[in-house]
Design an enzyme around this catalytic site. Structure first.
Site, PDB file in Angstrom:
ATOM      1  N   THR A  47     -13.659  30.887  21.839  1.00 25.68           N
ATOM      2  CA  THR A  47     -12.731  31.246  22.909  1.00 25.68           C
ATOM      3  C   THR A  47     -11.858  32.411  22.466  1.00 25.68           C
ATOM      4  O   THR A  47     -11.619  33.360  23.220  1.00 25.68           O
ATOM      5  CB  THR A  47     -11.844  30.037  23.259  1.00 25.68           C
ATOM      6  OG1 THR A  47     -12.665  28.899  23.411  1.00 25.68           O
ATOM      7  CG2 THR A  47     -11.055  30.291  24.513  1.00 25.68           C
TER       8      THR A  47
ATOM      9  N   GLU B  99     -12.273   4.614  -7.669  1.00 25.16           N
ATOM     10  CA  GLU B  99     -12.040   6.060  -7.604  1.00 25.16           C
ATOM     11  C   GLU B  99     -12.295   6.727  -8.948  1.00 25.16           C
ATOM     12  O   GLU B  99     -12.880   7.807  -9.009  1.00 25.16           O
ATOM     13  CB  GLU B  99     -10.608   6.355  -7.130  1.00 25.16           C
ATOM     14  CG  GLU B  99     -10.313   5.917  -5.700  1.00 25.16           C
ATOM     15  CD  GLU B  99     -11.297   6.458  -4.683  1.00 25.16           C
ATOM     16  OE1 GLU B  99     -11.887   7.536  -4.903  1.00 25.16           O
ATOM     17  OE2 GLU B  99     -11.509   5.780  -3.661  1.00 25.16           O
TER      18      GLU B  99
ATOM     19  N   HIS C  70     -15.943   7.344  -9.445  1.00 25.56           N
ATOM     20  CA  HIS C  70     -16.394   8.622  -8.865  1.00 25.56           C
ATOM     21  C   HIS C  70     -16.015   9.781  -9.774  1.00 25.56           C
ATOM     22  O   HIS C  70     -16.838  10.618 -10.132  1.00 25.56           O
ATOM     23  CB  HIS C  70     -15.675   8.896  -7.529  1.00 25.56           C
ATOM     24  CG  HIS C  70     -16.118   8.061  -6.382  1.00 25.56           C
ATOM     25  ND1 HIS C  70     -17.423   7.956  -6.003  1.00 25.56           N
ATOM     26  CD2 HIS C  70     -15.413   7.316  -5.486  1.00 25.56           C
ATOM     27  CE1 HIS C  70     -17.501   7.169  -4.931  1.00 25.56           C
ATOM     28  NE2 HIS C  70     -16.283   6.766  -4.608  1.00 25.56           N
TER      29      HIS C  70
END
Ligand code: ADP
Ligand code: ZN
Length: 645
Positions: A229, A444, A447
């Protein structure tokens, strides 16, 4: 010129008289109603004044006492003349009437009266109310029809009041958008393709003199929020022409024919102010293929046909350029893409590192930044974000600075709002039990540690176990050092191991499986599936790609396009790959168990740790690297974190 008016030079009816025939119909209708009411009123009045109304018992009484001289039996009433009245001179006689009970046998009554010597004048048994009934239904039908047509007229913005329903059709015109290419960061290829259109709008003669035909339309294709846009507005701004915009979904309405009339309206209005830009957002809403498979309907087809007509209809020399945006080019009707229509396709890509940096720069132009702001870092962290995300991020950061009563936005604002944008705001009131916290921390760190110990992984930038509104109880953020366009199989395997490291840590340390790993597992599965079915990275299927990608610009989903046997093979290969990576991740963590414990405890204490803190632990001597991996800075000594841990 008022864009909301329907009267155009090529429209023969003038604003005032256009509505005359219609209001005549209405006038006739109203007169008919009044006439009908008047007639029935008069009818009632006459019947009331001519006769004296009496009750059934009055009639019976007169009848039993033989006081009736004449009677007239109608289907619903008896009109009778008493002997007293009959004695009067004819001019002064006044008959009575009373209602007849329904179901009364009028024939038998008449015979009985005749037997009693009453003169039965006239016996009207046919039902004259049938006529009234027919008239009544006719009238009601007309009324309903009239009301319906009034409602639909009004919806289509063409009511008898001269188009006051117009506001329903959302045609937006901006005389000048005020947006230029300077406001659009990156997208250089798209800008280049659009440059010619701008030049044409500036100077149509240059092209028409030589006999060149310019494309009437261009299709901007790209993911949501990439600035389609914005680009269209910038074209209008650069060419300094008015900008008409309408969304494809605005065309599609409940009433058949409305969409087509809106398309006609839009082009009529545009023709009056040409040269100009017409921008149709989400053109796929109207431009969907006209087969009947995916619930296409006649309204959409009509609208599309009208759109095609209009595009074919306008003179290429007139200076109307039609831009349309979509993120699903593959479902567009082929007719739209034919030469002379939206035959140019301009790809508006997700920005790369430089593009993101430029976008951040554009959006921070009017924002006060403090010294410590490093936009490049933010750009690096936001791989995959589109322009709209970045604009949002900058605004969030500015809001945060205001909330904290500062005069300028600092780096922390930007980083925190980045997390807000990707992970939702920090949710402070989620209370986890100690056990849950330990689980999340180990998950965590699982990871992070796998990532940190691997050779091909992206560096970890942050680990947190602060719950977020997005539902994540914690997360590990990895930040790529440089923009990457290709991934090797080894890198993808590393990613798989990193994703599965969370579950591996849970399993290794606590011997449990939790729901917390669900998202990891989904992501790992879809990555593994892509590796097997799209990238040709499995031994089982080799170079065969049994899947195809459907919508590249949305979620890039793929579907299997193969026999059931192959499909089963794919599943088996995916499973094998996942299992292998899981085992490898688990082994890495096992070998570095003490490191896992240490970092997890440290994370539990601090809740959020940085990548540097993580690496300080990892680079300490205790590490056990997976086969082949080398530490990046072997000399670097770890800081002493023992007291915090
Ligand atoms: P689309 O139409 O592709 O969905 P928009 O053009 O509506 O996306 O973009 C939304 C907002 O995102 C814009 O108003 C602008 O603030 C920001 N934006 C997107 N792309 C860019 C870009 N390349 N440069 C600067 N801002 C951008
Ligand atoms: Zn996880």
């Amino acid at each position: 010129m008022d864009p909301n008016r329907n009267d155009s030079p090529n429209n023969p009816r003038k604003p005032g008289d256009g509505q005359k025939p219609r209001s005549n119909i209405w006038l006739a209708l109203i007169i008919a109603v009044i006439a009908l009411l008047a007639i029935s009123g008069i009818y009632n009045a006459v019947s009331a004044s001519q006769y004296t109304q009496t009750t059934w018992s009055d009639f019976r009484e007169a009848y039993e006492s033989g006081n009736i001289s004449e009677a007239e039996i109608q289907s619903d009433r008896i009109i009778y003349l008493t002997k007293d009245e009959a004695a009067k001179p004819a001019a002064q006689q006044k008959a009575c009437f009373t209602g007849l009970p329904s179901g009364a046998d009028t024939m038998a009554m008449a015979n009985e009266m005749v037997d009693r010597g009453i003169k039965v004048d006239r016996l009207i048994v046919e039902d004259n109310s049938t006529l009234m009934m027919i008239l009544y239904y006719l009238f009601m039908g007309l009324l309903i029809f009239g009301l319906m047509s009034m409602v639909t007229r009004r919806m289509s913005g063409d009511s008898m009041m001269g188009g006051f329903g117009k506001s329903k059709a959302k045609v937006y015109m901006e005389k000048s958008t005020g947006v230029t290419f300077k406001d659009v960061a990156g997208q250089d290829e798209a800008k280049e393709s659009l440059q010619e259109i701008i030049d044409f709008l500036h100077n149509p003669q240059k092209y028409t003199e030589i006999g060149a035909k310019l494309p009437k339309g261009a299709l901007l294709v790209g993911s949501p929020g990439t600035g389609k846009t914005l680009l269209a507005k910038a074209v209008a701004g650069e060419a300094n022409v008015p900008f008409f915009s309408m969304s494809g979904s605005d065309f599609v309405e409940m009433f058949v024919g409305m969409g087509a009339s809106r398309v006609r309206d839009l082009f009529q209005q545009a023709a009056k102010v040409a040269p100009c830009i017409i921008f149709i957002d989400e053109i796929d809403a109207v431009g969907r293929t006209r087969d009947n498979r995916m619930g296409s309907n006649s309204e959409q087809e009509q609208t599309l046909n009208q759109l095609l007509n209009e595009i074919d209809g306008f003179e290429p020399t007139k200076g109307i350029v039609c831009l349309a945006a979509t993120n699903r080019p593959e479902i567009l009707d082929k007719a739209l893409l034919r030469p002379g229509r939206f035959d140019r396709r301009i790809i508006v890509d997700k920005p790369n590192l430089q593009g993101r940096l430029d976008t951040l720069k554009v959006h921070t132009r009017k924002i006060k930044l403090s010294e410590d702001v490093d936009l490049r870092k933010i750009a690096q962290a936001t791989a995959g974000a589109v322009g709209a995300d970045l604009a949002n991020l900058v605004n969030e950061a500015a809001l945060r600075a205001v909330r904290q009563g500062r005069k300028a936005v600092n780096q922390e604002d930007l980083l925190v709002s980045f997390e807000t944008v990707i992970a939702g705001t920090e949710k402070k009131n989620t209370v986890l039990t100690d056990m849950e916290k330990r689980l999340v921390a180990y998950h965590e760190v699982g990871h992070a540690l796998v990532a940190a110990l691997e050779k091909h992984s992206q560096p970890v930038s942050k680990i947190t176990i602060v719950p977020h509104t997005s539902g994540a109880l914690g997360y590990t953020m990895q930040m790529p050092e440089e923009e990457k366009f290709l991934s090797t199989a080894e890198e993808l395997m590393t990613e798989l191991r990193t994703l599965l490291g969370g579950r591996a840590a849970e399993q290794l340390v606590f011997g449990v499986k939790t729901t917390g790993a669900s998202n990891d597992i989904q992501r790992a599965t879809s990555l593994a599936r892509n590796m097997v079915a799209l990238y040709g990275m499995s031994e089982e299927l080799g170079l065969m790609a049994p899947a195809s990608v459907t919508n590249q610009y949305l979620d890039g989903q793929s579907y299997l396009d193969c026999s059931q046997e192959t499909s089963a093979k794919v599943d088996a290969a995916v499973q094998k790959l996942l299992n292998r990576c899981y085992e490898e991740a688990k082994r890495t963590l096992e070998q570095n168990r003490s490191l896992l414990d240490e970092i997890s405890l440290y994370l539990l204490a601090k809740e959020t740790i940085t990548g540097d803190e993580l690496m300080a632990y990892v680079n300490a001597d205790k590490r056990q690297l997976p086969d082949g991996a080398q530490p990046e800075n072997p000399e670097e000594k770890a800081e002493d974190h023992s007291e915090e841990a």
